[in-house]
Design an enzyme around this catalytic site. Structure first.
Site, PDB file in Angstrom:
ATOM      1  N   ASP A  69       7.452  65.959  35.434  1.00 56.47           N
ATOM      2  CA  ASP A  69       8.406  66.327  36.478  1.00 56.47           C
ATOM      3  C   ASP A  69       8.804  65.137  37.350  1.00 56.47           C
ATOM      4  OD1 ASP A  69       8.479  69.155  35.849  1.00 56.47           O
ATOM      5  OD2 ASP A  69       6.434  69.239  36.594  1.00 56.47           O
ATOM      6  N   THR A  71       8.991  61.958  36.433  1.00 58.73           N
ATOM      7  CA  THR A  71       9.907  61.114  35.661  1.00 58.73           C
ATOM      8  C   THR A  71      11.300  61.717  35.633  1.00 58.73           C
ATOM      9  OG1 THR A  71       8.093  60.323  34.273  1.00 58.73           O
ATOM     10  CG2 THR A  71      10.312  60.085  33.387  1.00 58.73           C
ATOM     11  N   ILE A  72      11.392  63.029  35.420  1.00 56.97           N
ATOM     12  CA  ILE A  72      12.693  63.696  35.411  1.00 56.97           C
ATOM     13  C   ILE A  72      13.332  63.626  36.795  1.00 56.97           C
ATOM     14  CG2 ILE A  72      13.896  65.863  34.945  1.00 56.97           C
ATOM     15  CD1 ILE A  72      12.587  64.371  32.509  1.00 56.97           C
ATOM     16  N   GLU A 275       7.196  65.221  44.234  1.00 57.39           N
ATOM     17  CA  GLU A 275       7.175  63.893  44.853  1.00 57.39           C
ATOM     18  C   GLU A 275       7.298  64.049  46.370  1.00 57.39           C
ATOM     19  OE1 GLU A 275       6.772  61.130  42.769  1.00 57.39           O
ATOM     20  OE2 GLU A 275       6.470  62.771  41.350  1.00 57.39           O
TER      21      GLU A 275
END
Length: 303
Positions: A69, A71-72, A275
């Protein structure tokens, strides 16, 4: 006849050589079969990934990103700044892979590549928040506590179970706080332990099969959990069942809109797609069908 002239597979070099080898060996054959040219690019930091996405946007007609998630999330940051981004395909190689789950992409790497290679392209909403972008969710309260307090060794050993355990621990420790909410200009004064603004249907692999949550409907779904009682926790998990009448729940509030404002008495951390780098107040706006994304062919289109 290949579908694409120039496809790119971006993968995370920080995941380790064995993981990278698995991603390439399990996904490249299906992607190469639909591409005149398939380019494999390893990135070694979020900054490299975002830069690669921006650079490749001009001359790539299919961009596949392998990762979790986070990275996306980084890819979406970059592609949201591009006026005409290429179609994006998620190759789920992380812990939870929540937005891949929202799009019904298989968790098996080989199957994911095959389904996306033979799938369709669909317009998918993104959202802006305080000058940044997210794809799946933004939240405050116990969700940030759970992410902050998670034990790294426990995560490496138990994967997605670690999020569940950390979330339960945070629920027991969090007291309700004032949430000053606005949805499309209408003010709502709430008290809660969690405020979630959702575009996707899965958080920490916990799915919400509610018809109201659709990542291509041009709307954001807002949930407020008012307390951390056992009843509230049970209501929250009941949302994973179809046909739960949310308006009848005693401890959860639900709103929908295109623009959401969240203010708190003190600045609080905001979790966006797992994040944490922003704080309240939050100004959130839907970006209708900002992205084109590969999805498996719907059942009604097959055969």
């Amino acid at each position: 006849m290949p579908k694409f002239k120039h496809s790119v597979l971006l993968y995370n070099g920080q995941a380790g050589a064995s993981t990278a080898d698995s991603v390439i060996s399990m996904t490249a054959p299906a992607l190469a079969a639909v591409s005149e040219k398939l380019e494999l690019i390893q990135t070694n930091s979020p900054e490299e990934l975002r830069a690669a996405c921006r650079t490749l946007a001009a001359d790539t007609d299919a961009l596949f990103v392998a990762g979790g998630d986070g990275t996306i999330h980084d890819a979406v940051q970059a592609l949201s700044d591009v006026s005409e981004p290429p179609p994006l395909g998620i190759i789920p190689s992380g812990t939870c892979n929540d937005f891949a789950r929202t799009l019904d992409i298989p968790m098996d790497l080989t199957l994911a590549a095959e389904e996306l290679a033979g799938g369709v392209i669909k317009g998918i909403d993104a959202a802006s928040i305080n000058g940044h972008s997210f794809l799946n969710f933004a939240g405050i309260g116990i969700i940030t506590d759970a992410s902050t307090n998670i034990d790294i060794q426990f995560k490496e050993r138990y994967g997605k179970l670690s999020y569940f355990m950390s979330g339960l621990q945070s629920m027991r420790q969090t007291e309700p706080f004032p949430i000053h909410l606005s949805v499309d200009g209408v003010r709502h004064e709430e008290n809660g332990v969690l405020a979630l603004v959702m575009n996707g249907k899965s958080i920490g692999t916990h799915s919400f099969p509610m018809d109201s949550i659709d990542p291509s409907d041009g709307l954001l779904d807002v949930f407020i959990i008012q307390n951390s009682s056992i009843s509230a926790i049970l209501e929250w998990f009941s949302l994973s069942k179809p046909d739960v009448p949310i308006e009848e729940l005693a401890h959860i509030r639900h709103y929908q809109g295109t623009r959401v404002g969240i203010e708190t008495d003190e600045p609080l951390d905001i979790d966006t797609d797992g994040e944490i780098y922003l704080k309240t107040p939050a100004d959130i706006e839907i970006l209708p069908q900002k992205l084109k994304m590969f999805v498996p062919t719907p059942l009604e289109m097959e055969g």
